[in-house]
Write an enzyme that holds these catalytic residues in place. Structure first.
Site, short mmCIF file in Angstrom:
data_model
loop_
_atom_site.label_atom_id
_atom_site.label_comp_id
_atom_site.label_asym_id
_atom_site.label_seq_id
_atom_site.Cartn_x
_atom_site.Cartn_y
_atom_site.Cartn_z
CB CYS A 48 11.74 -6.73 -42.68
SG CYS A 48 10.92 -8.03 -41.71
CB CYS A 52 5.89 -10.83 -46.13
SG CYS A 52 6.20 -11.26 -44.40
CB CYS A 55 6.34 -6.93 -47.14
SG CYS A 55 6.69 -5.54 -46.05
CB CYS A 92 -1.62 2.12 -36.42
SG CYS A 92 -3.39 2.21 -36.19
CB CYS A 124 -2.83 0.22 -33.04
SG CYS A 124 -2.66 -1.39 -33.85
CB CYS A 184 -5.80 -4.91 -34.95
SG CYS A 184 -5.88 -4.33 -36.66
NE ARG A 256 -8.61 0.49 -38.81
CZ ARG A 256 -8.43 -0.34 -37.78
NH1 ARG A 256 -7.61 -1.33 -37.88
NH2 ARG A 256 -9.07 -0.14 -36.64
N1 SAM Z 1 6.44 -6.61 -39.41
C1 SAM Z 1 5.20 -6.71 -38.75
C2 SAM Z 1 4.37 -7.86 -39.23
O1 SAM Z 1 4.63 -8.39 -40.31
O2 SAM Z 1 3.45 -8.24 -38.52
C3 SAM Z 1 4.38 -5.43 -38.80
C4 SAM Z 1 4.31 -4.60 -40.06
S1 SAM Z 1 3.61 -5.38 -41.50
C5 SAM Z 1 4.05 -4.25 -42.77
C6 SAM Z 1 1.84 -5.19 -41.25
C7 SAM Z 1 0.90 -5.74 -42.30
O3 SAM Z 1 0.84 -4.87 -43.42
C8 SAM Z 1 1.20 -7.10 -42.93
O4 SAM Z 1 0.81 -8.14 -42.10
C9 SAM Z 1 0.36 -7.06 -44.20
O5 SAM Z 1 -0.92 -7.62 -43.98
C10 SAM Z 1 0.24 -5.56 -44.49
N2 SAM Z 1 0.95 -5.22 -45.74
C11 SAM Z 1 2.29 -5.18 -45.91
N3 SAM Z 1 2.61 -4.86 -47.19
C12 SAM Z 1 1.44 -4.70 -47.85
C13 SAM Z 1 1.12 -4.37 -49.20
N4 SAM Z 1 2.04 -4.18 -50.11
N5 SAM Z 1 -0.19 -4.26 -49.52
C14 SAM Z 1 -1.16 -4.46 -48.59
N6 SAM Z 1 -0.90 -4.77 -47.30
C15 SAM Z 1 0.38 -4.90 -46.93
FE1 SF4 Z 2 8.77 -7.81 -42.40
FE2 SF4 Z 2 7.05 -6.76 -44.10
FE3 SF4 Z 2 6.82 -9.32 -43.43
FE4 SF4 Z 2 6.25 -7.38 -41.60
S1 SF4 Z 2 5.17 -7.79 -43.50
S2 SF4 Z 2 7.48 -9.24 -41.29
S3 SF4 Z 2 7.76 -5.80 -42.24
S4 SF4 Z 2 8.56 -8.39 -44.55
#
Ligand code: SAM
Ligand code: SF4
Ligand code: DTB
Length: 314
Positions: A48, A52, A55, A92, A124, A184, A256
């Site tokens: 990606c 973030c 992530c 989801c 979802c 959500c 949730r």
């Molecule tokens: N890429 C898309 C986005 O960012 O909206 C969808 C997938 S993203 C992985 C979905 C959500 O997962 C993020 O917004 C975050 O809140 C949650 N998330 C991601 N990594 C995480 C982690 N290590 N621990 C807890 N929640 C996490």
């Molecule tokens: Fe990409 Fe992870 Fe951020 Fe979603 S949460 S935009 S998968 S880096």
């Protein structure tokens, strides 16, 4: 709408009082003996472009997540069938995209959405930013709900993500609403934020009108290689305060209990259910990190004398 001071006052109540109020609200709107089971499927993993800090799927961090292209429909359907058999009523699907682009991959996702919907499951999707037209196409294909988290307070958000803004997130949520999909949206606790950031995060959710139908409260899964690796988990009762405050602020929303359950005891999860959480992700994996499997969760439900909500007969 409550002010941040009013939300803070609820959050800081003596714990027994906070729990009592949350459980009372919960009972007035939901069956407190039932928990909705949802299952996640990462339909496009890793690589990606976003940054973030939490992530494991961000390309710029070395986390050992193996990038995978969009999953074939047949493999997604296998996962959905297994999830349905294990009691999940919502499937989801997440993609590690920054945003949705019109074209072949999105068309493929639309095809997957309609077939999962045909299994009788709520569908979802979480695909990053999108526009109203794309949200409408998802709805027409059979999607019920779109997940797009605001993650934290506006101020803290800006310290963990630089590649898009908090307002970009709100813009996508508006598009989702306008298309008539359920929203959500929730966030993550335990990223090093202050209690006041958590209050502002909940306050931002109250400003969404109507509020999200479902609110995932994740505990950070601190993954090696991400900037947040090594972050200490929040005190367990602080996590429970977030669940209880969310329940009081959003009586009709699903709250949730999302990521982070492998680090939680059964007792803590039981307390989260008492405080008003009424949904969880079941299955061995969240998107890329471990999660208690369905067997474990059925044992937990039995031990607590609780039931899985609306499991479909197969
Ligand atoms: N890429 C898309 C986005 O960012 O909206 C969808 C997938 S993203 C992985 C979905 C959500 O997962 C993020 O917004 C975050 O809140 C949650 N998330 C991601 N990594 C995480 C982690 N290590 N621990 C807890 N929640 C996490
Ligand atoms: Fe990409 Fe992870 Fe951020 Fe979603 S949460 S935009 S998968 S880096
Ligand atoms: C949400 O709030 N939590 C889920 C779902 N929405 C998409 C994702 C949690 C991801 C945890 C880290 C991982 O497994 O990669």
């Amino acid at each position: 709408m409550p002010s941040t001071a009013e939300i803070r006052a609820i959050h800081d109540l003596p714990l027994p009082e906070l729990l009592f109020r949350a459980a009372t609200v919960h009972r007035a709107h939901w069956n407190p003996e039932e928990i909705q089971f949802c299952t996640l499927d990462s339909i496009k993993t890793g690589a990606c472009p976003e940054d973030c800090a939490y992530c494991p799927q961000a390309a710029r961090y070395d986390t050992g997540v193996k990038p995978e292209p969009l999953k074939e429909k047949a493999r997604v359907l296998e996962g959905a069938l297994a999830a349905r058999a294990a009691g999940s009523t919502r499937y989801c699907m997440g993609a590690s995209w920054r945003d949705v682009r019109d074209g072949e991959p999105f068309d493929q996702v639309l095809g997957i959405v309609s077939e999962v919907a045909a299994l009788g499951m709520e569908v979802c999707v979480t695909l990053g930013m999108l526009n109203v037209d794309q949200a409408r196409r998802l709805k027409a294909a059979g999607a019920t709900v779109y997940n797009h988290n605001i993650d934290s307070s506006r101020a803290f958000y800006e310290t963990i993500i630089s590649t898009r803004t908090f307002d970009d997130r709100l813009e996508t949520i508006r598009a989702v609403r306008e298309a008539g999909l359920e929203v959500c949206s929730g966030g993550i606790v335990g990223m090093g934020e202050k209690i006041d950031d958590r209050i502002h995060f909940l306050h931002e959710l109250t400003l969404l009108d109507p509020p999200p139908e479902s609110i995932p409260i994740n505990q950070l899964v601190a993954v090696e290689g991400t900037p947040l690796a090594g972050t200490e988990p929040p005190p367990p009762l602080e996590f429970i305060r977030m669940i209880a405050t969310a329940r009081i602020l959003f009586p009709r929303s699903r709250v949730r209990l999302s990521a982070g359950r492998t680090a939680m005891s059964d007792e803590l999860q039981a307390l989260a259910f008492f405080a008003g959480a009424n949904s969880l992700f079941t299955g061995d994996k969240l998107l890329t990190t471990p999660n208690p499997g369905a067997t474990r969760d059925h044992v937990l439900m039995d031990a607590l004398g609780m039931r899985v909500e609306g499991a479909l007969k197969v």
